[in-house]
Motif scaffolding. Structure first.
Motif, PDB file in Angstrom:
ATOM      1  N   UNK A 127      -9.671  30.052  23.790  1.00 14.18           N
ATOM      2  CA  UNK A 127      -9.649  28.959  24.746  1.00 14.18           C
ATOM      3  C   UNK A 127      -9.870  27.627  24.045  1.00 14.18           C
ATOM      4  N   UNK A 128      -9.292  26.566  24.598  1.00 11.45           N
ATOM      5  CA  UNK A 128      -9.728  25.213  24.276  1.00 11.45           C
ATOM      6  C   UNK A 128     -10.776  24.852  25.327  1.00 11.45           C
ATOM      7  N   UNK A 129     -11.993  24.595  24.876  1.00 12.37           N
ATOM      8  CA  UNK A 129     -13.118  24.357  25.787  1.00 12.37           C
ATOM      9  C   UNK A 129     -13.444  22.871  25.811  1.00 12.37           C
ATOM     10  N   UNK A 130     -13.553  22.315  27.014  1.00 11.41           N
ATOM     11  CA  UNK A 130     -13.880  20.899  27.208  1.00 11.41           C
ATOM     12  C   UNK A 130     -15.130  20.818  28.068  1.00 11.41           C
ATOM     13  N   UNK A 131     -16.125  20.049  27.643  1.00 15.57           N
ATOM     14  CA  UNK A 131     -17.291  19.769  28.481  1.00 15.57           C
ATOM     15  C   UNK A 131     -17.393  18.259  28.659  1.00 15.57           C
ATOM     16  N   UNK A 132     -18.032  17.821  29.724  1.00 15.36           N
ATOM     17  CA  UNK A 132     -18.000  16.387  30.029  1.00 15.36           C
ATOM     18  C   UNK A 132     -19.281  15.915  30.686  1.00 15.36           C
ATOM     19  N   UNK A 133     -19.534  14.631  30.542  1.00 15.99           N
ATOM     20  CA  UNK A 133     -20.584  13.937  31.280  1.00 15.99           C
ATOM     21  C   UNK A 133     -19.948  13.184  32.445  1.00 15.99           C
ATOM     22  N   UNK A 134     -20.711  12.970  33.495  1.00  7.98           N
ATOM     23  CA  UNK A 134     -20.250  12.202  34.650  1.00  7.98           C
ATOM     24  C   UNK A 134     -21.454  11.521  35.274  1.00  7.98           C
TER      25      UNK A 134
END
Length: 503
Positions: A127-134
């Motif tokens: 997988x290409x894993x993306x995590x983010x702040x919001x």
């Protein structure tokens, strides 16, 4: 070091020590800093840059008062908080499935920099894993009255940030080996409810094909209740509940005021539903951004083209009690007041008592409240989605572990280190009961394979929700943990014929 070229500029990542086949890039801005003239506004695109941007460190976290183990805290003055991180085993020309992770934290704390969200093991599963702040707290979910002259600030700015991150993924992920047309958005707790809201939002339509929701919480607010919360927070901050009053107040002051309002509910047994767990922010349902709360939107078939994988733990609320964020309900009188505040019939409490013979009052409360907020709500999301023609898969995390004096329960958040493959991270040992054993690692691999299979093809490895009650995966170790207790609780809730109360 590896350089990737995006439409905004070139970025440099590093191969991870855990898996040299995976490159990680941290702190890539997906939107402009949401402060100054952009405060309380919808997110704007990030500015492009020249040269190569070195992406070695996580970006600043959103304003909050929490300090989480192993993760950075927020410092007043940090403004470039809308960033994301990528773990990739691929490169240009690949078309790997993409998993975008939205962290939880009651909409007021947490970040993508938490060690349990390291994407290296999942990336190792293709997988290409993306995590983010919001944006969190008032900045992300507080209702802001219109600006003098009539211009409105949108509700659900935190959700709009998530949409902006998904748009960035659509536009740029191919440079990292990801398939823009095969994106799964995933989250836990308030992050899971965010996922459900994104499924219901027109603005997010077409940005993802699948969704994973672990322990979604029944927490949407009405416009009226959101406006009341703004009045309370403004009063605690000592400013008028107007745009001018709020925008003149620093983010730190609004964090402090929000904490004060929540503490007031926590300390006042006569304050109604919020006394039991004073989470004062949540998505606002009933406006332009989110016209319907997720259960209603799912029932109307508005998200039937998105595959949905739902999980919850079998003892959700015991964690909230252990960390002191929940009311201590230890007497029958307190339990009766709780039932009255949520309009729960005495027959429901009687069913729980019968299913938990000899259990203390606190355990009965924790079981009922956890089912109401997490377990029952999560399952109804899956069932509502399936009835409207969508494909939904249901699972329950039941892994327990014995330790002297008290077993480690299958409580809130315990499933996530397993699903991410981060059991050896010391900061998660409180959640999972210490260092993992071989059976724990085996369970973790099975959960990662389910996520990877679902993200790749929509098949986690068991049948979707339908006519068979067997279409539920119970996550447990080989030691023989069982989800049967929660099945009994759920039957008790359903036999009472109750709708879920609206917090």
């Amino acid at each position: 070091m590896t350089v990737f070229r995006t439409r905004s500029g070139a970025v440099r990542g590093r191969r991870t020590a855990r898996d040299p086949g995976v490159v990680v890039l941290r702190g890539i801005p997906y939107a402009a800093p949401p402060f100054g003239v952009d405060r309380f506004r919808a997110p704007r695109p990030a500015a492009a840059w020249d040269g190569i941007r070195d992406c070695a460190a996580f970006g600043p976290v959103a304003p909050q008062s929490a300090r989480l183990p192993g993760a950075p805290g927020w410092s007043p003055g940090d403004e470039d908080v809308l960033s994301l991180n990528i773990w990739t085993p691929g490169g240009v020309g690949d078309a790997l499935p993409v998993l975008v992770w939205i962290h939880g934290g009651a909409y007021v704390f947490g970040s993508s920099a938490q060690p349990d969200f390291d994407g290296t093991p999942l990336a190792g599963h293709g997988l290409v894993v993306v995590t983010l702040n919001y944006r969190l707290g008032f900045e992300g979910f507080g209702h802001v009255p219109p600006v003098a002259g009539g211009e409105s600030c949108p509700d659900n700015r935190g959700l709009l940030d998530q949409v902006a991150a998904l748009e960035w993924v659509r536009d740029h992920i191919a440079a990292f080996g990801g398939a823009a047309d095969n994106v799964t958005v995933a989250g836990q707790s308030s992050g899971a409810t965010s996922v459900a809201c994104l499924m219901a939002m027109v603005r997010a339509r077409g940005l993802f094909r699948r969704a994973v929701a672990h322990s979604a919480v029944n927490s949407c607010a009405s416009p009226e209740s959101a406006a009341r919360t703004t009045q309370e927070v403004a009063a605690a901050a000592g400013v008028p509940a107007t745009y001018d009053g709020l925008v003149s107040t620093s983010p730190a002051a609004l964090v402090d005021a929000s904490d004060a309002v929540a503490d007031g509910y926590r300390l006042d047994p006569a304050s109604g539903q919020r006394h039991y767990d004073p989470a004062i922010y949540g998505p606002v349902a009933g406006g332009d951004t989110l016209p319907l709360e997720p259960l209603a939107a799912f029932a109307a078939g508005g998200a039937s083209d998105v595959d949905l994988l739902v999980c919850h733990t079998t003892e959700e609320y015991w964690l909230l009690d252990a960390v002191g964020s929940s009311a201590k309900i230890t007497t029958e009188r307190q339990l009766a007041a709780f039932a009255e505040d949520f309009q729960l019939p005495a027959a429901l409490l009687d069913r729980y008592r019968a299913l938990m013979p000899g259990a203390p009052v606190l355990d009965v409360f924790l079981a009922v409240y956890g089912d109401m907020l997490f377990g029952e709500y999560s399952s109804r999301l899956a069932e509502s989605h399936a009835r409207a023609g969508g494909r939904a898969f249901l699972s329950r995390f039941a892994r327990q572990r014995g330790r002297p004096g008290e077993p480690v329960r299958a409580w809130h958040c315990a499933d996530i280190p397993f699903a991410f493959g981060n059991l050896d991270e010391e900061s998660v040992h409180f959640l999972v009961g210490g260092p993992p054993d071989p059976a724990d690692h085996d369970l973790s691999v099975r959960m990662m394979r389910a996520w990877a299979g679902f993200a790749a093809s929509g098949d986690p490895g068991w049948p979707p929700v339908g006519g068979s009650t067997d279409a539920v995966r119970i996550w447990a170790t080989a030691a023989g943990d069982s989800g049967g207790a929660w099945e009994l609780f759920r039957t008790g809730w359903r036999e009472a014929g109750l709708p879920l109360p609206t917090p």
